[in-house]
Scaffold this active site. Structure first.
Site, mmCIF file in Angstrom:
data_model
loop_
_atom_site.group_PDB
_atom_site.id
_atom_site.type_symbol
_atom_site.label_atom_id
_atom_site.label_comp_id
_atom_site.label_asym_id
_atom_site.label_seq_id
_atom_site.Cartn_x
_atom_site.Cartn_y
_atom_site.Cartn_z
ATOM 1 N N ASN A 13 -31.111 34.379 14.280
ATOM 2 C CA ASN A 13 -30.298 34.417 13.326
ATOM 3 C C ASN A 13 -30.831 35.036 11.977
ATOM 4 O OD1 ASN A 13 -27.848 34.051 14.909
ATOM 5 N ND2 ASN A 13 -27.975 31.653 14.334
ATOM 6 N N CYS A 129 -33.879 26.578 2.697
ATOM 7 C CA CYS A 129 -32.590 26.710 2.455
ATOM 8 C C CYS A 129 -32.304 25.853 1.175
ATOM 9 C CB CYS A 129 -31.484 26.858 3.163
ATOM 10 S SG CYS A 129 -31.281 25.261 4.243
ATOM 11 N N ALA A 161 -27.039 25.546 11.915
ATOM 12 C CA ALA A 161 -28.114 25.117 11.890
ATOM 13 C C ALA A 161 -28.913 25.494 13.630
ATOM 14 C CB ALA A 161 -28.345 23.549 11.913
ATOM 15 N N GLY A 162 -29.451 26.413 13.457
ATOM 16 C CA GLY A 162 -30.245 26.701 15.330
ATOM 17 C C GLY A 162 -31.302 25.898 15.381
ATOM 18 N N PRO A 163 -31.881 26.149 16.625
ATOM 19 C CA PRO A 163 -32.848 25.306 17.092
ATOM 20 C C PRO A 163 -34.106 25.270 16.342
ATOM 21 C CG PRO A 163 -32.507 27.120 18.850
ATOM 22 C CD PRO A 163 -31.633 27.184 17.284
ATOM 23 N N ARG A 166 -33.069 22.538 13.634
ATOM 24 C CA ARG A 166 -33.138 21.387 14.022
ATOM 25 C C ARG A 166 -34.613 20.793 14.464
ATOM 26 N NH1 ARG A 166 -27.506 20.152 15.416
ATOM 27 N NH2 ARG A 166 -26.324 21.867 15.170
ATOM 28 N N ASN A 168 -37.149 21.231 12.830
ATOM 29 C CA ASN A 168 -37.939 21.102 11.580
ATOM 30 C C ASN A 168 -37.179 20.394 10.487
ATOM 31 O OD1 ASN A 168 -40.350 22.957 12.186
ATOM 32 N ND2 ASN A 168 -38.808 24.576 12.293
#
Length: 314
Positions: A13, A129, A161-163, A166, A168
């Site tokens: 993304n 972010c 919240a992508g992989p 998550r 990190n």
């Protein structure tokens, strides 16, 4: 004017949104490559359809591309652990790294605060972010009065919240906390991230608390003015960045414990509370994913400044 060629490692993304920003909204950059590890990823498919050279073989595939020597800046939108490997491979080959992971190998950079201080660094870190959204507010307060303690809470939609995010979470809190001090100017910092599973997804919301000595009432207006100016500075490259409500400055009761003192400093007299919302630009990601949009916008801003500086020295 010739543009600076960039590559993006990470076809998820963040990487895909950043690519679209470079292709459609950059005056000084052009895409040299999109790099991934999943041949079926949407990011690689979109890049190929737009004429961008691609590889699904990671950093080694990037090094093997015919136009590799033309690429000057490499964005890394993978993970903190992967960035350590990518940086070790590419920096010796003369590539400038803009790190969008919490790896924190290079100096922390927040464009509105210290965006011109590290343009010659071989690796710069875009914090997180939450850091990009909140550190400007801590800096806005600290340029008026010393900040004894700053705490930020970043709440993002679970769907945004992508992989990588998550995986990190620990690095997020550690990196953001460190940057609150080194960039924001607070003596101590703490960061908290919340993944909100609400449906429909909510936009990114950020809360900033600063403990300060604001016993002089004149500083209250100065803090509010400083915050308002900083919001404008960030919104110049993240249009969806805004205050959610007016800055609150409340007195700390004399009998309330304040365990934030360092080196015997003065006890803070007031708490400054700042409430933010970040709406994404919708270039690739949904509007609620302001947490991802602010990272790509900040990274793009720094790459633009690097390219402009290079052009100015020719």
């Amino acid at each position: 004017m010739s543009k600076v060629k960039v590559a993006i490692i990470g076809s998820g993304n963040i990487g895909t949104d950043l690519m679209i920003k470079v292709l459609n909204h950059s005056d000084h950059l052009e895409m040299g490559a999109m790099v991934g590890i999943d041949p079926a990823s949407d990011g690689l498919a979109r890049a190929a359809s737009m004429g961008v050279p691609i590889t699904a073989e990671g950093v080694e595939g990037l090094v093997g591309l015919p136009n590799f020597d033309e690429i000057e800046i490499v964005f890394d939108a993978t993970s903190a652990k992967a960035h350590v490997v990518n940086d070790a491979r590419l920096r010796p080959l003369g590539k400038r790294m803009i790190d969008l992971t919490p790896a924190a190998i290079g100096p922390f950079v927040v464009p509105a605060v210290n965006g011109d201080e590290h343009l010659d660094a071989t690796n710069v870190n875009m914090v997180t972010c939450g850091g990009q959204a909140t550190i400007p507010m801590v800096a806005a307060v600290s340029r008026v009065v010393p900040v004894a303690y700053a705490e930020i809470v970043a709440s993002i939609a679970s769907k945004s919240a992508g992989p990588g995010t998550r995986a990190n979470i620990d690095e997020f809190t550690e990196t953001t906390s460190g940057a609150i001090v080194t960039v924001g100017g607070a003596k101590r910092g703490k960061a908290i991230i919340i993944l909100n599973p609400a449906e429909p997804p909510l936009m990114m919301r950020d809360t900033v608390f600063c403990l300060v000595d604001a016993s002089d009432p004149a500083t209250h207006d100065q803090i509010r003015e400083s915050v308002a100016k900083m919001v404008g500075d960030v919104a110049a490259y993240v249009p969806g960045y805004r205050l959610k409500q007016q800055v609150q400055i409340s007195e700390i009761p004399a009998d309330q414990p304040v365990e934030t003192l360092i080196d015997g400093g003065n006890r803070p007299t007031h708490q400054v509370s700042i409430f933010l919302e970040v709406e994404g630009a919708g270039h690739y990601l949904p509007a609620y994913a302001g947490n991802l949009d602010i990272m790509t916008s900040a990274g793009l801003q720094i790459a633009e400044r690097i390219a402009q500086k290079k052009e100015a020295t020719r």
